[in-house]
Design a protein around this motif. Sequence first.
Motif, PDB file in Angstrom:
ATOM      1  N   ARG A   1      49.058  -9.500  85.143  1.00  0.00           N
ATOM      2  CA  ARG A   1      50.039 -10.104  84.234  1.00  0.00           C
ATOM      3  C   ARG A   1      50.747  -9.034  83.411  1.00  0.00           C
ATOM      4  O   ARG A   1      51.936  -9.136  83.137  1.00  0.00           O
ATOM      5  CB  ARG A   1      49.351 -11.105  83.301  1.00  0.00           C
ATOM      6  CG  ARG A   1      48.644 -12.248  83.984  1.00  0.00           C
ATOM      7  CD  ARG A   1      49.571 -13.210  84.649  1.00  0.00           C
ATOM      8  NE  ARG A   1      50.299 -14.036  83.692  1.00  0.00           N
ATOM      9  CZ  ARG A   1      51.201 -14.942  84.029  1.00  0.00           C
ATOM     10  NH1 ARG A   1      51.508 -15.121  85.306  1.00  0.00           N
ATOM     11  NH2 ARG A   1      51.816 -15.664  83.114  1.00  0.00           N
TER      12      ARG A   1
ATOM     13  N   GLY B   1      54.672 -11.423  83.048  1.00  0.00           N
ATOM     14  CA  GLY B   1      54.853 -12.865  83.171  1.00  0.00           C
ATOM     15  C   GLY B   1      54.914 -13.267  84.627  1.00  0.00           C
ATOM     16  O   GLY B   1      54.051 -12.903  85.412  1.00  0.00           O
TER      17      GLY B   1
ATOM     18  N   ARG C   1      51.286 -18.651  82.189  1.00  0.00           N
ATOM     19  CA  ARG C   1      51.866 -18.561  80.851  1.00  0.00           C
ATOM     20  C   ARG C   1      52.471 -19.916  80.472  1.00  0.00           C
ATOM     21  O   ARG C   1      53.356 -20.441  81.153  1.00  0.00           O
ATOM     22  CB  ARG C   1      52.943 -17.486  80.779  1.00  0.00           C
ATOM     23  CG  ARG C   1      53.618 -17.403  79.406  1.00  0.00           C
ATOM     24  CD  ARG C   1      54.527 -16.209  79.309  1.00  0.00           C
ATOM     25  NE  ARG C   1      53.761 -14.970  79.357  1.00  0.00           N
ATOM     26  CZ  ARG C   1      54.326 -13.751  79.370  1.00  0.00           C
ATOM     27  NH1 ARG C   1      55.635 -13.643  79.339  1.00  0.00           N
ATOM     28  NH2 ARG C   1      53.568 -12.681  79.402  1.00  0.00           N
ATOM     29  N   SER C   2      51.979 -20.468  79.374  1.00  0.00           N
ATOM     30  CA  SER C   2      52.506 -21.730  78.869  1.00  0.00           C
ATOM     31  C   SER C   2      53.901 -21.499  78.281  1.00  0.00           C
ATOM     32  O   SER C   2      54.134 -20.503  77.594  1.00  0.00           O
ATOM     33  CB  SER C   2      51.568 -22.291  77.802  1.00  0.00           C
ATOM     34  OG  SER C   2      52.183 -23.330  77.085  1.00  0.00           O
TER      35      SER C   2
ATOM     36  N   ASP D   1      50.446 -25.943  75.926  1.00  0.00           N
ATOM     37  CA  ASP D   1      49.228 -25.188  76.255  1.00  0.00           C
ATOM     38  C   ASP D   1      48.197 -26.051  76.976  1.00  0.00           C
ATOM     39  O   ASP D   1      47.685 -25.677  78.043  1.00  0.00           O
ATOM     40  CB  ASP D   1      48.598 -24.606  74.982  1.00  0.00           C
ATOM     41  CG  ASP D   1      49.402 -23.454  74.410  1.00  0.00           C
ATOM     42  OD1 ASP D   1      50.336 -22.984  75.092  1.00  0.00           O
ATOM     43  OD2 ASP D   1      49.100 -23.024  73.279  1.00  0.00           O
TER      44      ASP D   1
ATOM     45  N   GLY E   1      44.388 -14.814  76.925  1.00  0.00           N
ATOM     46  CA  GLY E   1      45.212 -14.653  75.729  1.00  0.00           C
ATOM     47  C   GLY E   1      44.712 -13.541  74.846  1.00  0.00           C
ATOM     48  O   GLY E   1      45.503 -12.789  74.255  1.00  0.00           O
TER      49      GLY E   1
ATOM     50  N   ASN F   1      48.325 -12.581  73.555  1.00  0.00           N
ATOM     51  CA  ASN F   1      49.394 -13.579  73.685  1.00  0.00           C
ATOM     52  C   ASN F   1      48.746 -14.933  73.938  1.00  0.00           C
ATOM     53  O   ASN F   1      48.198 -15.183  75.017  1.00  0.00           O
ATOM     54  CB  ASN F   1      50.326 -13.219  74.838  1.00  0.00           C
ATOM     55  CG  ASN F   1      51.515 -14.162  74.935  1.00  0.00           C
ATOM     56  OD1 ASN F   1      51.522 -15.243  74.375  1.00  0.00           O
ATOM     57  ND2 ASN F   1      52.540 -13.738  75.668  1.00  0.00           N
TER      58      ASN F   1
ATOM     59  N   ARG G   1      49.936 -17.688  74.569  1.00  0.00           N
ATOM     60  CA  ARG G   1      50.560 -18.504  75.612  1.00  0.00           C
ATOM     61  C   ARG G   1      49.959 -18.214  76.981  1.00  0.00           C
ATOM     62  O   ARG G   1      50.188 -18.973  77.924  1.00  0.00           O
ATOM     63  CB  ARG G   1      52.081 -18.251  75.644  1.00  0.00           C
ATOM     64  CG  ARG G   1      52.831 -18.566  74.376  1.00  0.00           C
ATOM     65  CD  ARG G   1      52.969 -20.048  74.096  1.00  0.00           C
ATOM     66  NE  ARG G   1      51.767 -20.659  73.551  1.00  0.00           N
ATOM     67  CZ  ARG G   1      51.361 -20.530  72.283  1.00  0.00           C
ATOM     68  NH1 ARG G   1      52.045 -19.796  71.426  1.00  0.00           N
ATOM     69  NH2 ARG G   1      50.260 -21.146  71.869  1.00  0.00           N
ATOM     70  N   GLU G   2      49.237 -17.135  77.120  1.00  0.00           N
ATOM     71  CA  GLU G   2      48.584 -16.830  78.396  1.00  0.00           C
ATOM     72  C   GLU G   2      47.320 -17.678  78.488  1.00  0.00           C
ATOM     73  O   GLU G   2      46.368 -17.495  77.739  1.00  0.00           O
ATOM     74  CB  GLU G   2      48.230 -15.339  78.482  1.00  0.00           C
ATOM     75  CG  GLU G   2      49.423 -14.403  78.550  1.00  0.00           C
ATOM     76  CD  GLU G   2      50.125 -14.444  79.900  1.00  0.00           C
ATOM     77  OE1 GLU G   2      49.600 -15.081  80.841  1.00  0.00           O
ATOM     78  OE2 GLU G   2      51.201 -13.835  80.028  1.00  0.00           O
ATOM     79  N   ARG G   3      47.314 -18.626  79.413  1.00  0.00           N
ATOM     80  CA  ARG G   3      46.225 -19.585  79.547  1.00  0.00           C
ATOM     81  C   ARG G   3      45.423 -19.296  80.810  1.00  0.00           C
ATOM     82  O   ARG G   3      45.968 -18.793  81.801  1.00  0.00           O
ATOM     83  CB  ARG G   3      46.758 -21.011  79.588  1.00  0.00           C
ATOM     84  CG  ARG G   3      47.842 -21.323  78.595  1.00  0.00           C
ATOM     85  CD  ARG G   3      47.434 -21.026  77.150  1.00  0.00           C
ATOM     86  NE  ARG G   3      46.464 -21.996  76.637  1.00  0.00           N
ATOM     87  CZ  ARG G   3      45.999 -21.979  75.393  1.00  0.00           C
ATOM     88  NH1 ARG G   3      46.390 -21.025  74.552  1.00  0.00           N
ATOM     89  NH2 ARG G   3      45.136 -22.889  75.001  1.00  0.00           N
TER      90      ARG G   3
END
Length: 438
Positions: free
Chosen positions: A183, A188, A225-226, A232, A397, A402, A404-406
Motif C-alpha cells: 500500500r 492507495g 482504503r475506505s 469504514d 491503519g 491512516n 482509512r486503511e482498513r
Amino acid sequence: MPTPTPTPTDDDDDDDLTTPAAARTEPAIGHRPRAPRRPRAPEGGRTGELSSRIARRAAEAHEGQPLDRLLAEGLPGNELTTLLLHCLRQRALRRSFAEVLDHAERAPMTHASAADARRIHAFDAAAYAAAAGFEAVDLAPVGPLGATACAGVEPNNVLATVRFAEVAADPTTGLALHAARRRRETRGGEPLRLCASQRVLRMQPTKHPGFTPHFRLFALVTAARSPGRSEDDACERRALLEHLVVWADLVRALPAAGFRAAGLRVVLSDTAVVRACLGARGLDADALAQRAKAHEPGSSEAALREASVDLPRAAADYVGAARSLGLGPEPVARAERWVAEVGEPLSRARPEVEIVYDLARLQGLGYYAGPFVQLVVRRDDGLELPLGDGGAVPWLGALLSNRRERMVATGIGTEMVVKLFDRSAPRAGEARSEEPTP
C-alpha cells in the motif's frame, strides 16, 4: 571455517561425534582406547573481541544496574545482538549430538507434525482453488521483533530470535506487513486480496497428544482504503462477506478432496454490540475477555457462567435479539447493518451455510475491532468443531498512520482439518481438539 582444536575437558568419557576426524589418533598397542574428546569452542575471532569489549563497557557504564534491565534497556540493539550471538555460538559449539537429541526429545516445538504432509497439501490445493480471487503469498518464516506484540499478542507466547526477529505465530501478521509495504508503494489503489498457507509456532503449552506447538494455518487478508469515516464499517463488512463466501466454497469442496466435511455454520459477532450487551449488565468486557483463551477449551463459557451472563449465543434474529435486550439505538443499528450487508447476502449467495449471531462472544473481543466471526465445520458424523475465525483489525491503519486503511483477516486451522476430517485417517481421538486458530 577453521576446524576446532580438541582440548581435554571433564567430559572425556562422552561419545562425542563432534570431535574432528583429523584430531582422532589410533591407540598404542596394548592400551585401552579413549573416547573421543569434546572440542573446546574457539573464542570467536572478531565477534568474540567485540563481545568482550561490549561486556566490559556495559559493566563499567551501568555498574550496579540489574542484569535484566541492562539487557532489556541499557544496551543498544546491535550490541545486544552481538553479545548474545557470541554467547549462543559458544554454547552451540560445546553441544554434542547426544545433548542435541536429548533437547529435541524434551522440546515439542522441534517435533515433526503428526499430520500427513500429502493431506496438508491436498487441503492447501482446495483452499487456494476456493480463494482464486486472492493473490497467493509465500510468507517468510520470521517477522520483525514486536510485530505480534503490536497486534495484541503476549510476547511470551512468541519465539523471539537473537537477531531481533520472531518466528511467525500467525500468517495474518505477515500478510499485514506485506500489505502495508504494498500500500505504501502504490499510494492507495485497488483493494489487496491476499491468501497464504503458513506453518506457525506458538509457545502456549499444549497437552493434547499428537499436537505440537507448531501447526499450519490458511489465512485470507483484505486491505482496502475506505473513502471516508462513514464508510469504514461498510468497507470491512464487504471484505468479510467475500471471505465468508471463500470459506463456504472451501467446505463445499472438501469432500471431493477426501475430507469428511458436511456443512458450515458461520457465527457472526460485533465487538461494539458484545460490549454494549455486557456493559448493560454492569460487566467489564475487557476483564471478561482476558479470561477467554483460545488454548484453554471452555474458558469463555466458564467466564460467562461465573459472571452470571445469560445472553444469546446463537441467535437467528440478530436485530430482534438486540432490541429485546434493551440496547441503545447505535448497537441496534449496527445489528441491522450486519444483517443487511453480511447475513442476508451470504444466505442468498450460499444458502447451504447456517448463519447465527453471538451476542456474548468473548474470544477475540480484545483482538478484533468491529465485525468478527467464527467458522464451525460439521463432519459427516455430526461432530461440529470451531476450526477458524477472523474479523476486522486496526493494524493496517496503525502501520500506515491512516485510519482509512482498513483490514479484515480470517483463517482456518489446516492441521485440525487434516487430523480430524481426513477420510483416510483413523477414527480414534474423536475428542475435540483445541489447537488455536488466528
